[in-house]
Design a protein around this motif. Structure first.
Motif, PDB file in Angstrom:
ATOM      1  N   HIS A   1      -6.737  27.189  -2.617  1.00  0.00           N
ATOM      2  CA  HIS A   1      -5.407  27.576  -2.470  1.00  0.00           C
ATOM      3  C   HIS A   1      -4.471  27.457  -1.733  1.00  0.00           C
ATOM      4  N   CYS A   2      -3.246  26.896  -1.576  1.00  0.00           N
ATOM      5  CA  CYS A   2      -2.281  26.835  -0.160  1.00  0.00           C
ATOM      6  C   CYS A   2      -1.899  28.424  -0.318  1.00  0.00           C
ATOM      7  N   VAL A   3      -1.301  28.457   0.800  1.00  0.00           N
ATOM      8  CA  VAL A   3      -1.164  29.271   0.545  1.00  0.00           C
ATOM      9  C   VAL A   3       0.235  29.993   0.318  1.00  0.00           C
ATOM     10  N   GLU A   4       1.214  29.800  -0.282  1.00  0.00           N
ATOM     11  CA  GLU A   4       1.913  30.394  -1.579  1.00  0.00           C
ATOM     12  C   GLU A   4       1.178  30.681  -2.221  1.00  0.00           C
ATOM     13  N   CYS A   5       0.425  29.995  -3.003  1.00  0.00           N
ATOM     14  CA  CYS A   5      -0.360  30.274  -3.888  1.00  0.00           C
ATOM     15  C   CYS A   5      -1.306  31.366  -4.084  1.00  0.00           C
ATOM     16  N   VAL A   6      -1.781  31.323  -2.790  1.00  0.00           N
ATOM     17  CA  VAL A   6      -2.785  33.090  -2.161  1.00  0.00           C
ATOM     18  C   VAL A   6      -1.774  33.801  -1.986  1.00  0.00           C
TER      19      VAL A   6
ATOM     20  N   GLU B   1      -5.307  23.188   8.238  1.00  0.00           N
ATOM     21  CA  GLU B   1      -4.888  24.761   7.728  1.00  0.00           C
ATOM     22  C   GLU B   1      -4.794  24.939   6.511  1.00  0.00           C
ATOM     23  N   CYS B   2      -3.260  25.016   5.908  1.00  0.00           N
ATOM     24  CA  CYS B   2      -3.215  25.772   4.741  1.00  0.00           C
ATOM     25  C   CYS B   2      -3.980  26.036   3.580  1.00  0.00           C
ATOM     26  N   LEU B   3      -5.103  26.197   3.864  1.00  0.00           N
ATOM     27  CA  LEU B   3      -5.415  25.303   2.700  1.00  0.00           C
ATOM     28  C   LEU B   3      -6.686  27.243   2.502  1.00  0.00           C
ATOM     29  N   THR B   4      -7.359  27.202   1.747  1.00  0.00           N
ATOM     30  CA  THR B   4      -7.863  28.555   1.595  1.00  0.00           C
ATOM     31  C   THR B   4      -8.739  28.457   0.994  1.00  0.00           C
ATOM     32  N   PRO B   5     -10.488  28.647   0.860  1.00  0.00           N
ATOM     33  CA  PRO B   5     -11.337  28.334  -0.339  1.00  0.00           C
ATOM     34  C   PRO B   5     -11.056  29.473  -1.265  1.00  0.00           C
ATOM     35  N   ALA B   6     -11.342  29.182  -2.215  1.00  0.00           N
ATOM     36  CA  ALA B   6     -11.071  29.863  -3.546  1.00  0.00           C
ATOM     37  C   ALA B   6     -12.598  29.461  -4.583  1.00  0.00           C
ATOM     38  N   ALA B   7     -12.404  30.726  -5.683  1.00  0.00           N
ATOM     39  CA  ALA B   7     -13.360  31.068  -6.075  1.00  0.00           C
ATOM     40  C   ALA B   7     -13.893  29.221  -6.923  1.00  0.00           C
ATOM     41  N   VAL B   8     -13.218  28.835  -7.559  1.00  0.00           N
ATOM     42  CA  VAL B   8     -13.128  27.513  -7.909  1.00  0.00           C
ATOM     43  C   VAL B   8     -11.522  26.898  -6.595  1.00  0.00           C
ATOM     44  N   GLY B   9     -12.538  26.116  -6.355  1.00  0.00           N
ATOM     45  CA  GLY B   9     -11.292  25.086  -5.882  1.00  0.00           C
ATOM     46  C   GLY B   9     -10.667  25.428  -4.438  1.00  0.00           C
TER      47      GLY B   9
ATOM     48  N   GLN C   1       0.594  -1.406   0.325  1.00  0.00           N
ATOM     49  CA  GLN C   1       0.054   0.286  -0.181  1.00  0.00           C
ATOM     50  C   GLN C   1       1.203   1.580   0.273  1.00  0.00           C
ATOM     51  N   GLN C   2       0.247   2.221  -0.825  1.00  0.00           N
ATOM     52  CA  GLN C   2       1.700   3.707  -1.338  1.00  0.00           C
ATOM     53  C   GLN C   2       1.007   4.517   0.634  1.00  0.00           C
ATOM     54  N   PRO C   3       2.097   4.484   0.670  1.00  0.00           N
ATOM     55  CA  PRO C   3       1.784   6.033   1.851  1.00  0.00           C
ATOM     56  C   PRO C   3       1.117   6.753   1.473  1.00  0.00           C
ATOM     57  N   ALA C   4       0.039   7.588   2.326  1.00  0.00           N
ATOM     58  CA  ALA C   4      -0.308   8.600   2.233  1.00  0.00           C
ATOM     59  C   ALA C   4       0.335   9.704   1.738  1.00  0.00           C
ATOM     60  N   PRO C   5      -0.009  10.632   1.153  1.00  0.00           N
ATOM     61  CA  PRO C   5       1.077  12.539   1.416  1.00  0.00           C
ATOM     62  C   PRO C   5       1.028  13.315   2.738  1.00  0.00           C
ATOM     63  N   THR C   6       1.747  13.958   2.352  1.00  0.00           N
ATOM     64  CA  THR C   6       2.020  14.707   4.234  1.00  0.00           C
ATOM     65  C   THR C   6       1.726  16.482   3.597  1.00  0.00           C
ATOM     66  N   CYS C   7       1.772  17.116   3.661  1.00  0.00           N
ATOM     67  CA  CYS C   7       1.136  18.137   3.880  1.00  0.00           C
ATOM     68  C   CYS C   7       2.669  18.785   3.306  1.00  0.00           C
ATOM     69  N   TYR C   8       2.709  19.376   2.400  1.00  0.00           N
ATOM     70  CA  TYR C   8       3.938  20.612   2.360  1.00  0.00           C
ATOM     71  C   TYR C   8       4.563  21.391   3.105  1.00  0.00           C
ATOM     72  N   ARG C   9       3.651  21.911   3.874  1.00  0.00           N
ATOM     73  CA  ARG C   9       3.719  22.644   5.072  1.00  0.00           C
ATOM     74  C   ARG C   9       4.067  22.149   6.380  1.00  0.00           C
ATOM     75  N   HIS C  10       3.875  20.587   6.789  1.00  0.00           N
ATOM     76  CA  HIS C  10       3.660  20.193   7.950  1.00  0.00           C
ATOM     77  C   HIS C  10       4.036  18.851   7.282  1.00  0.00           C
TER      78      HIS C  10
ATOM     79  N   THR D   1      -5.472  23.572  -5.403  1.00  0.00           N
ATOM     80  CA  THR D   1      -6.366  23.270  -7.139  1.00  0.00           C
ATOM     81  C   THR D   1      -5.586  23.724  -7.397  1.00  0.00           C
ATOM     82  N   ARG D   2      -4.518  25.456  -7.504  1.00  0.00           N
ATOM     83  CA  ARG D   2      -3.798  25.742  -8.792  1.00  0.00           C
ATOM     84  C   ARG D   2      -2.361  24.851  -9.198  1.00  0.00           C
ATOM     85  N   CYS D   3      -1.714  24.320  -8.026  1.00  0.00           N
ATOM     86  CA  CYS D   3      -0.299  24.036  -8.034  1.00  0.00           C
ATOM     87  C   CYS D   3      -0.547  22.674  -7.688  1.00  0.00           C
ATOM     88  N   GLY D   4      -1.306  21.919  -6.829  1.00  0.00           N
ATOM     89  CA  GLY D   4      -1.022  20.728  -7.121  1.00  0.00           C
ATOM     90  C   GLY D   4      -0.741  20.289  -5.478  1.00  0.00           C
TER      91      GLY D   4
END
Length: 289
Positions: free
Chosen positions: A42-47, A32-40, A4-13, A23-26
């Protein structure tokens, strides 16, 4: 069977497994690190990148305008006028006859006294008012005109237009009125705002009917009601109109290539109007011997 493949982890944690992603950079991100956007979402850096990519909103004068502009300069000018009135009423022990106060006597605009070097009267008189009705009328006009003009021009340019309108009104009174006539009030500066608002509306191709009707009504009152300083109103109107025109039209006529150059040209135009008003006052002030 495949392991079984391990679950991905947060890029900041890295210690937080997550099934969510930007949904912008994948990049995988925790809630905690995601902000609701008009579509999907976004992470902190994309915001942060999105905020940097948004072009700042500029007003008609070319300066950056805040998202929630508040007319702080207008409220401050009203507060100063009310404070000065309160001081004169306190000194005179009367709200209706506040012109008997020492401050009122020292600041009211008398051309002959300006000619003898009492220059504080040129500016100080614009913060004096004959009784509460005079004060309320001028402050209501400032309340109506000020915020529109302040947001359109920006706080600094709005204050500069108010100042040169004040100086223009005082210059006209000093040179053209009876040398022994006393006058006071913010009307010169306020008439300058009438002119500035008209210029802003003309520049932005708005309907001028309402502001012109108000201006005409005020001019009719100026010429028909005894005791009103006609020259203060006309001098302020001329100075404010020319100053606002210098801010909004001169850079366009000179084909300013950048917003910074356009703002610099506007400041020079306002400064020229102010210098002319001061020069007229200094050179034309009467003296009585």
């Amino acid at each position: 069977m495949n392991p079984q493949q391990p679950a991905p982890t947060c890029y900041r944690h890295p210690d937080r497994p997550t099934g969510l992603a930007c949904t912008r950079c994948g990049r995988p991100s925790c809630p905690e690190c995601l902000t609701p956007a008009a579509v999907g979402q976004h992470c902190v850096e994309c915001v942060q990148q999105g905020r940097q990519d948004v072009r700042p909103v500029r007003n008609q004068a070319g300066s950056v305008q805040s998202r929630r502009p508040e007319p702080y300069v207008t409220w401050s000018l009203i507060a100063v006028n009310v404070l000065v009135f309160a001081i004169t009423a306190f000194q005179a022990h009367s709200v209706m006859d506040n012109q008997r106060s020492d401050l009122f006597v020292d600041w009211m605009l008398v051309p002959a006294l300006v000619g003898h070097g009492q220059w504080v009267r040129v500016i100080g008189s614009a913060f004096l008012h004959y009784g509460p009705i005079h004060l309320l009328a001028n402050m209501f006009a400032l309340y109506v005109l000020g915020p529109y003009c302040e947001i359109a021009l920006g706080r600094a340019r709005y204050l500069s237009v108010y100042a040169v309108s004040l100086l223009g009104g005082s210059a006209a009174v000093t040179v053209l009125s009876n040398p022994l006539t006393a006058s006071a009030g913010a009307s010169g500066a306020i008439f300058g705002l009438f002119g500035a608002v008209a210029v802003v509306m003309l520049r932005t191709r708005q309907n001028l009917t309402q502001i012109m009707v108000l201006l005409v009504i005020n001019l009719i009152i100026t010429f028909s009601v005894p005791g009103i300083s006609v020259w203060a109103h006309l001098g302020g109107l001329l100075a404010g109109t020319v100053a606002a025109g210098g801010i909004l039209y001169l850079p366009r006529w000179l084909r300013a290539s950048t917003p910074a150059l356009a703002m610099r040209i506007g400041w020079i135009a306002v400064a020229v109007v102010g210098v002319i008003a001061v020069a007229v006052t200094v050179l034309g002030a009467p003296t009585l011997y």
